[in-house]
Design a protein around this motif. Sequence first.
Motif, PDB file in Angstrom:
ATOM      1  N   SER A 170      -1.983  12.564  -1.101  1.00  0.00           N
ATOM      2  CA  SER A 170      -1.415  11.766  -0.016  1.00  0.00           C
ATOM      3  C   SER A 170      -2.487  11.261   0.934  1.00  0.00           C
ATOM      4  O   SER A 170      -3.578  11.824   1.042  1.00  0.00           O
ATOM      5  CB  SER A 170      -0.383  12.596   0.760  1.00  0.00           C
ATOM      6  N   CYS A 171      -2.148  10.188   1.646  1.00  0.00           N
ATOM      7  CA  CYS A 171      -3.102   9.610   2.589  1.00  0.00           C
ATOM      8  C   CYS A 171      -2.382   8.908   3.727  1.00  0.00           C
ATOM      9  O   CYS A 171      -1.186   8.615   3.662  1.00  0.00           O
ATOM     10  CB  CYS A 171      -4.036   8.624   1.887  1.00  0.00           C
ATOM     11  N   GLY A 172      -3.127   8.679   4.788  1.00  0.00           N
ATOM     12  CA  GLY A 172      -2.743   7.756   5.843  1.00  0.00           C
ATOM     13  C   GLY A 172      -3.695   6.581   5.812  1.00  0.00           C
ATOM     14  O   GLY A 172      -4.602   6.517   4.969  1.00  0.00           O
ATOM     15  N   PHE A 173      -3.511   5.635   6.733  1.00  0.00           N
ATOM     16  CA  PHE A 173      -4.363   4.443   6.749  1.00  0.00           C
ATOM     17  C   PHE A 173      -4.764   4.082   8.170  1.00  0.00           C
ATOM     18  O   PHE A 173      -3.960   4.214   9.104  1.00  0.00           O
ATOM     19  CB  PHE A 173      -3.623   3.227   6.171  1.00  0.00           C
ATOM     20  N   THR A 174      -5.991   3.612   8.325  1.00  0.00           N
ATOM     21  CA  THR A 174      -6.342   2.806   9.483  1.00  0.00           C
ATOM     22  C   THR A 174      -6.531   1.378   8.986  1.00  0.00           C
ATOM     23  O   THR A 174      -7.090   1.151   7.911  1.00  0.00           O
ATOM     24  CB  THR A 174      -7.622   3.285  10.192  1.00  0.00           C
ATOM     25  N   VAL A 175      -6.023   0.432   9.768  1.00  0.00           N
ATOM     26  CA  VAL A 175      -6.105  -0.977   9.427  1.00  0.00           C
ATOM     27  C   VAL A 175      -6.790  -1.701  10.585  1.00  0.00           C
ATOM     28  O   VAL A 175      -6.318  -1.637  11.730  1.00  0.00           O
ATOM     29  CB  VAL A 175      -4.710  -1.581   9.174  1.00  0.00           C
ATOM     30  N   ASN A 176      -7.903  -2.350  10.293  1.00  0.00           N
ATOM     31  CA  ASN A 176      -8.689  -3.020  11.321  1.00  0.00           C
ATOM     32  C   ASN A 176      -8.724  -4.526  11.072  1.00  0.00           C
ATOM     33  O   ASN A 176      -8.865  -4.979   9.934  1.00  0.00           O
ATOM     34  CB  ASN A 176     -10.128  -2.491  11.314  1.00  0.00           C
ATOM     35  N   HIS A 177      -8.609  -5.261  12.167  1.00  0.00           N
ATOM     36  CA  HIS A 177      -8.740  -6.718  12.130  1.00  0.00           C
ATOM     37  C   HIS A 177      -9.405  -7.154  13.416  1.00  0.00           C
ATOM     38  O   HIS A 177      -8.875  -6.919  14.509  1.00  0.00           O
ATOM     39  CB  HIS A 177      -7.369  -7.375  11.983  1.00  0.00           C
ATOM     40  N   LYS A 178     -10.571  -7.744  13.267  1.00  0.00           N
ATOM     41  CA  LYS A 178     -11.364  -8.118  14.436  1.00  0.00           C
ATOM     42  C   LYS A 178     -11.583  -6.878  15.293  1.00  0.00           C
ATOM     43  O   LYS A 178     -12.129  -5.902  14.841  1.00  0.00           O
ATOM     44  CB  LYS A 178     -10.710  -9.284  15.182  1.00  0.00           C
ATOM     45  N   LEU A 210       0.852  -1.184   0.000  1.00  0.00           N
ATOM     46  CA  LEU A 210       0.000   0.000   0.000  1.00  0.00           C
ATOM     47  C   LEU A 210       0.889   1.236   0.000  1.00  0.00           C
ATOM     48  O   LEU A 210       1.919   1.269   0.695  1.00  0.00           O
ATOM     49  CB  LEU A 210      -0.904   0.025   1.238  1.00  0.00           C
ATOM     50  N   VAL A 211       0.508   2.246  -0.755  1.00  0.00           N
ATOM     51  CA  VAL A 211       1.338   3.441  -0.913  1.00  0.00           C
ATOM     52  C   VAL A 211       0.594   4.669  -0.400  1.00  0.00           C
ATOM     53  O   VAL A 211      -0.545   4.915  -0.795  1.00  0.00           O
ATOM     54  CB  VAL A 211       1.733   3.636  -2.392  1.00  0.00           C
ATOM     55  N   THR A 212       1.266   5.440   0.454  1.00  0.00           N
ATOM     56  CA  THR A 212       0.667   6.669   0.988  1.00  0.00           C
ATOM     57  C   THR A 212       0.766   7.823   0.001  1.00  0.00           C
ATOM     58  O   THR A 212      -0.164   8.617  -0.135  1.00  0.00           O
ATOM     59  CB  THR A 212       1.334   7.094   2.298  1.00  0.00           C
ATOM     60  N   HIS A 213       1.913   7.933  -0.707  1.00  0.00           N
ATOM     61  CA  HIS A 213       2.106   8.986  -1.703  1.00  0.00           C
ATOM     62  C   HIS A 213       3.373   8.695  -2.476  1.00  0.00           C
ATOM     63  O   HIS A 213       4.128   7.775  -2.141  1.00  0.00           O
ATOM     64  CB  HIS A 213       2.139  10.377  -1.056  1.00  0.00           C
ATOM     65  N   GLU A 214       3.637   9.478  -3.502  1.00  0.00           N
ATOM     66  CA  GLU A 214       4.635   9.128  -4.510  1.00  0.00           C
ATOM     67  C   GLU A 214       6.046   9.630  -4.241  1.00  0.00           C
ATOM     68  O   GLU A 214       6.929   9.456  -5.096  1.00  0.00           O
ATOM     69  CB  GLU A 214       4.179   9.657  -5.883  1.00  0.00           C
ATOM     70  N   PRO A 235      -8.275   4.392   3.840  1.00  0.00           N
ATOM     71  CA  PRO A 235      -7.296   5.422   3.497  1.00  0.00           C
ATOM     72  C   PRO A 235      -7.906   6.814   3.692  1.00  0.00           C
ATOM     73  O   PRO A 235      -8.957   7.108   3.119  1.00  0.00           O
ATOM     74  CB  PRO A 235      -7.018   5.150   2.011  1.00  0.00           C
ATOM     75  N   PHE A 236      -7.277   7.633   4.516  1.00  0.00           N
ATOM     76  CA  PHE A 236      -7.816   8.971   4.765  1.00  0.00           C
ATOM     77  C   PHE A 236      -6.855  10.033   4.227  1.00  0.00           C
ATOM     78  O   PHE A 236      -5.635   9.900   4.306  1.00  0.00           O
ATOM     79  CB  PHE A 236      -8.089   9.191   6.261  1.00  0.00           C
ATOM     80  N   SER A 237      -7.426  11.065   3.648  1.00  0.00           N
ATOM     81  CA  SER A 237      -6.626  12.115   3.008  1.00  0.00           C
ATOM     82  C   SER A 237      -5.824  12.891   4.040  1.00  0.00           C
ATOM     83  O   SER A 237      -6.298  13.189   5.141  1.00  0.00           O
ATOM     84  CB  SER A 237      -7.532  13.075   2.245  1.00  0.00           C
ATOM     85  N   THR A 238      -4.578  13.218   3.685  1.00  0.00           N
ATOM     86  CA  THR A 238      -3.713  14.047   4.516  1.00  0.00           C
ATOM     87  C   THR A 238      -3.313  15.303   3.746  1.00  0.00           C
ATOM     88  O   THR A 238      -3.715  15.496   2.600  1.00  0.00           O
ATOM     89  CB  THR A 238      -2.467  13.257   4.961  1.00  0.00           C
TER      90      THR A 238
END
Length: 262
Positions: free
Chosen positions: A126-134, A53-57, A116-119
Motif C-alpha cells: 500500500s501507498c499514499g501520494f504527494t502530488v506537486n504542481h508548481k 492511480l491506485v493506493t492498494h488493491e 508514492p510513499f509506502s504505508t
Amino acid sequence: MKFTSLSSGSSGNSLLVETDKTRILIDAGFTGKRLETLIKNAGVLPETIDAILVTHEHNDHIKGAGIMSRRFNIPIIANEETWIAMIKKIGPIDDNNILVFKNDYDFTLKDLDIHPFSTFHDAANSCGFTVNHKKNKISIMTDTGTVNERIKRQLFGSDVIFIESNHDPIMLMNGPYSPALKRRVASTKGHLSNLDCAQTLEEILSGNGEKVILAHLSGENNTADIALNTVSNHLMDLGLDLNRDISLNVADRNGVSNRIEL
C-alpha cells in the motif's frame, strides 16, 4: 491545482486532482456507473481523465478501476505488487493502460510530479501520494495503521492534507465487528484512529493555512462530528486557531465534497 474528494469512507474512495493540463483519479472504489456520476457531479467529463492511480488493491479502492479504464481508455498506474494482487479483481486491461511505479520513487505525469510513499496496511504494498504542481503540494494518506517519521516528512509542507481518521476506539470496541476484525482495524496494519490522526497532524502542521480533510471514516465506528471534535480539540489544545492557522473539514462518505482550488 484543484482537489476534490468524490467520496471517502470505508465503503468506497475516489479523489480527483486537476490542473489546466491534467486530470487524475486517485483510487476508484465504486461501480463504474457511480464513478461516472461522481465525476460529472464534480463538473468533469469522465473521458477527460488522464490516469487512475491506485493506493492498494482492496475493493473500496479499485472496484470501478477496470470498467473505467476499458470504457474510457484510461491508464491505471499502480506498483507491481498491487497489480499482481488486483488484476483478477478488475478484469482485463489493455497492455497500453498498464503502468507501474515503484513506491518511494518519484514519477511525472504530464505537469504533475508525484511521489508514492509506502504505508502500513494489510495489503500487498500500500501507498499514499504527494502530488506537486508548481509551488503547490497535495498529500493523500489513508489506509495505514501507523505513521512513521518517513511518512511525516512526506506530509510536511503540504497545502492540502487528506488524512485518514477512520475510527473512534470506544465505538470500535463496543461496535458490531467481530473480535478479529476489531484487532485488524486497531493494529499497526489497519487504520488510524481519530486520535492517531490528530497526533500525526500535531507533528506536520505549520499553521500556515493548510487545508486538512479528515478521510476514510468508518460507517460503523465513527461519525463526522466525533472525528472533527477529537481532532479539532487536540489541535486547539496546541494553540492552533482553526479559523486562522488551518482549515479543518471532513470528507463526505457518499458524495462530492471539499473542492479546493490552490
